[in-house]
Design a protein around this motif. Sequence first.
Motif, PDB file in Angstrom:
ATOM      1  N   ALA A  78       0.835  -1.199   0.000  1.00  0.00           N
ATOM      2  CA  ALA A  78       0.000   0.000   0.000  1.00  0.00           C
ATOM      3  C   ALA A  78       0.874   1.255   0.000  1.00  0.00           C
ATOM      4  O   ALA A  78       1.959   1.283   0.572  1.00  0.00           O
ATOM      5  N   ALA A  79       0.378   2.289  -0.644  1.00  0.00           N
ATOM      6  CA  ALA A  79       1.107   3.547  -0.718  1.00  0.00           C
ATOM      7  C   ALA A  79       1.128   4.233   0.645  1.00  0.00           C
ATOM      8  O   ALA A  79       0.160   4.170   1.401  1.00  0.00           O
ATOM      9  N   LYS A  80       2.236   4.879   0.969  1.00  0.00           N
ATOM     10  CA  LYS A  80       2.355   5.628   2.221  1.00  0.00           C
ATOM     11  C   LYS A  80       2.451   7.121   1.966  1.00  0.00           C
ATOM     12  O   LYS A  80       2.130   7.925   2.836  1.00  0.00           O
ATOM     13  N   TYR A  81       2.938   7.479   0.785  1.00  0.00           N
ATOM     14  CA  TYR A  81       3.150   8.881   0.458  1.00  0.00           C
ATOM     15  C   TYR A  81       2.354   9.240  -0.790  1.00  0.00           C
ATOM     16  O   TYR A  81       2.241   8.461  -1.712  1.00  0.00           O
ATOM     17  N   ARG A  82       1.784  10.476  -0.792  1.00  0.00           N
ATOM     18  CA  ARG A  82       1.008  10.937  -1.955  1.00  0.00           C
ATOM     19  C   ARG A  82       1.353  12.388  -2.241  1.00  0.00           C
ATOM     20  O   ARG A  82       1.528  13.196  -1.336  1.00  0.00           O
ATOM     21  N   ASP A  83       1.435  12.693  -3.529  1.00  0.00           N
ATOM     22  CA  ASP A  83       1.695  14.055  -3.992  1.00  0.00           C
ATOM     23  C   ASP A  83       0.390  14.841  -3.926  1.00  0.00           C
ATOM     24  O   ASP A  83      -0.587  14.455  -4.563  1.00  0.00           O
ATOM     25  N   PRO A  84       0.342  15.943  -3.164  1.00  0.00           N
ATOM     26  CA  PRO A  84      -0.916  16.705  -3.085  1.00  0.00           C
ATOM     27  C   PRO A  84      -1.280  17.381  -4.402  1.00  0.00           C
ATOM     28  O   PRO A  84      -2.449  17.634  -4.663  1.00  0.00           O
ATOM     29  N   SER A 110       9.616  18.346   3.899  1.00  0.00           N
ATOM     30  CA  SER A 110       9.963  17.082   4.539  1.00  0.00           C
ATOM     31  C   SER A 110       9.190  15.936   3.882  1.00  0.00           C
ATOM     32  O   SER A 110       8.074  16.132   3.399  1.00  0.00           O
ATOM     33  N   VAL A 111       9.778  14.762   3.897  1.00  0.00           N
ATOM     34  CA  VAL A 111       9.099  13.578   3.364  1.00  0.00           C
ATOM     35  C   VAL A 111       7.836  13.305   4.182  1.00  0.00           C
ATOM     36  O   VAL A 111       6.822  12.867   3.643  1.00  0.00           O
ATOM     37  N   ALA A 112       7.875  13.580   5.464  1.00  0.00           N
ATOM     38  CA  ALA A 112       6.719  13.341   6.331  1.00  0.00           C
ATOM     39  C   ALA A 112       5.527  14.221   5.947  1.00  0.00           C
ATOM     40  O   ALA A 112       4.383  13.896   6.275  1.00  0.00           O
ATOM     41  N   ASP A 113       5.771  15.328   5.247  1.00  0.00           N
ATOM     42  CA  ASP A 113       4.678  16.196   4.804  1.00  0.00           C
ATOM     43  C   ASP A 113       3.794  15.501   3.772  1.00  0.00           C
ATOM     44  O   ASP A 113       2.662  15.923   3.540  1.00  0.00           O
ATOM     45  N   PHE A 114       4.287  14.480   3.124  1.00  0.00           N
ATOM     46  CA  PHE A 114       3.572  13.806   2.057  1.00  0.00           C
ATOM     47  C   PHE A 114       2.951  12.479   2.506  1.00  0.00           C
ATOM     48  O   PHE A 114       2.433  11.732   1.688  1.00  0.00           O
ATOM     49  N   LEU A 115       3.002  12.173   3.807  1.00  0.00           N
ATOM     50  CA  LEU A 115       2.380  10.950   4.321  1.00  0.00           C
ATOM     51  C   LEU A 115       0.877  10.982   4.087  1.00  0.00           C
ATOM     52  O   LEU A 115       0.234  12.030   4.211  1.00  0.00           O
ATOM     53  N   ILE A 116       0.318   9.841   3.755  1.00  0.00           N
ATOM     54  CA  ILE A 116      -1.126   9.741   3.586  1.00  0.00           C
ATOM     55  C   ILE A 116      -1.725   9.686   4.991  1.00  0.00           C
ATOM     56  O   ILE A 116      -1.393   8.794   5.779  1.00  0.00           O
ATOM     57  N   PRO A 117      -2.595  10.635   5.360  1.00  0.00           N
ATOM     58  CA  PRO A 117      -3.121  10.705   6.725  1.00  0.00           C
ATOM     59  C   PRO A 117      -3.873   9.453   7.142  1.00  0.00           C
ATOM     60  O   PRO A 117      -4.664   8.913   6.387  1.00  0.00           O
ATOM     61  N   GLY A 118      -3.596   8.991   8.354  1.00  0.00           N
ATOM     62  CA  GLY A 118      -4.290   7.861   8.933  1.00  0.00           C
ATOM     63  C   GLY A 118      -3.777   6.504   8.486  1.00  0.00           C
ATOM     64  O   GLY A 118      -4.025   5.505   9.135  1.00  0.00           O
ATOM     65  N   LEU A 119      -3.036   6.432   7.382  1.00  0.00           N
ATOM     66  CA  LEU A 119      -2.595   5.148   6.867  1.00  0.00           C
ATOM     67  C   LEU A 119      -1.141   4.855   7.178  1.00  0.00           C
ATOM     68  O   LEU A 119      -0.765   3.708   7.365  1.00  0.00           O
ATOM     69  N   ALA A 120      -0.348   5.902   7.203  1.00  0.00           N
ATOM     70  CA  ALA A 120       1.084   5.632   7.138  1.00  0.00           C
ATOM     71  C   ALA A 120       1.872   6.255   8.265  1.00  0.00           C
ATOM     72  O   ALA A 120       1.537   7.303   8.790  1.00  0.00           O
ATOM     73  N   LYS A 121       2.940   5.530   8.597  1.00  0.00           N
ATOM     74  CA  LYS A 121       3.979   6.052   9.469  1.00  0.00           C
ATOM     75  C   LYS A 121       5.212   6.194   8.600  1.00  0.00           C
ATOM     76  O   LYS A 121       5.360   5.481   7.616  1.00  0.00           O
TER      77      LYS A 121
END
Length: 139
Positions: A78-84, A110-121
């Motif tokens: 599953a994807a953890k990061y998404r481009d807004p 930061s890479v953490a800025d692109f985390l998919i909310p609720g799904l990813a650490k």
Amino acid sequence: MKIDVEKLSLSELNSLLNAAERRKQLISSRRPIASVRRTVIALAAQHGYTIDELYGDRPVAEIAGKKRAPRRKASKVAAKYRDPDNKRNTWSGRGRMPRWLAQKTKHGRSVADFLIPGLAKPTARKNSPIGRRTLIKQR
């Protein structure tokens, strides 16, 4: 291979002549192919084989060695990061960082800025500052 002799310098011409002379000596010193073929056939017959039994119809790769076991196909993650800016750009956090993410992190985000909310650490190596974060982005 075509060599334009008119454009070569004196040193290049000398090295070309030397290389040609060495090649000529090598070729002239080799035994004729028919004689080598007869020797190989005789050697195989001496040990009780024919050339067809030794080489036959099989490809050279099959003769050379055994086959490798097929690789297991990597499972989907599953994807953890998404481009807004473009929702189709996603990254699972495995493998090389995609260009879109590398470009955005290069400009200070930061890479953490692109985390998919609720799904990813965050996915990170042990020495990376991303792995030390304790905050998980919420919606």
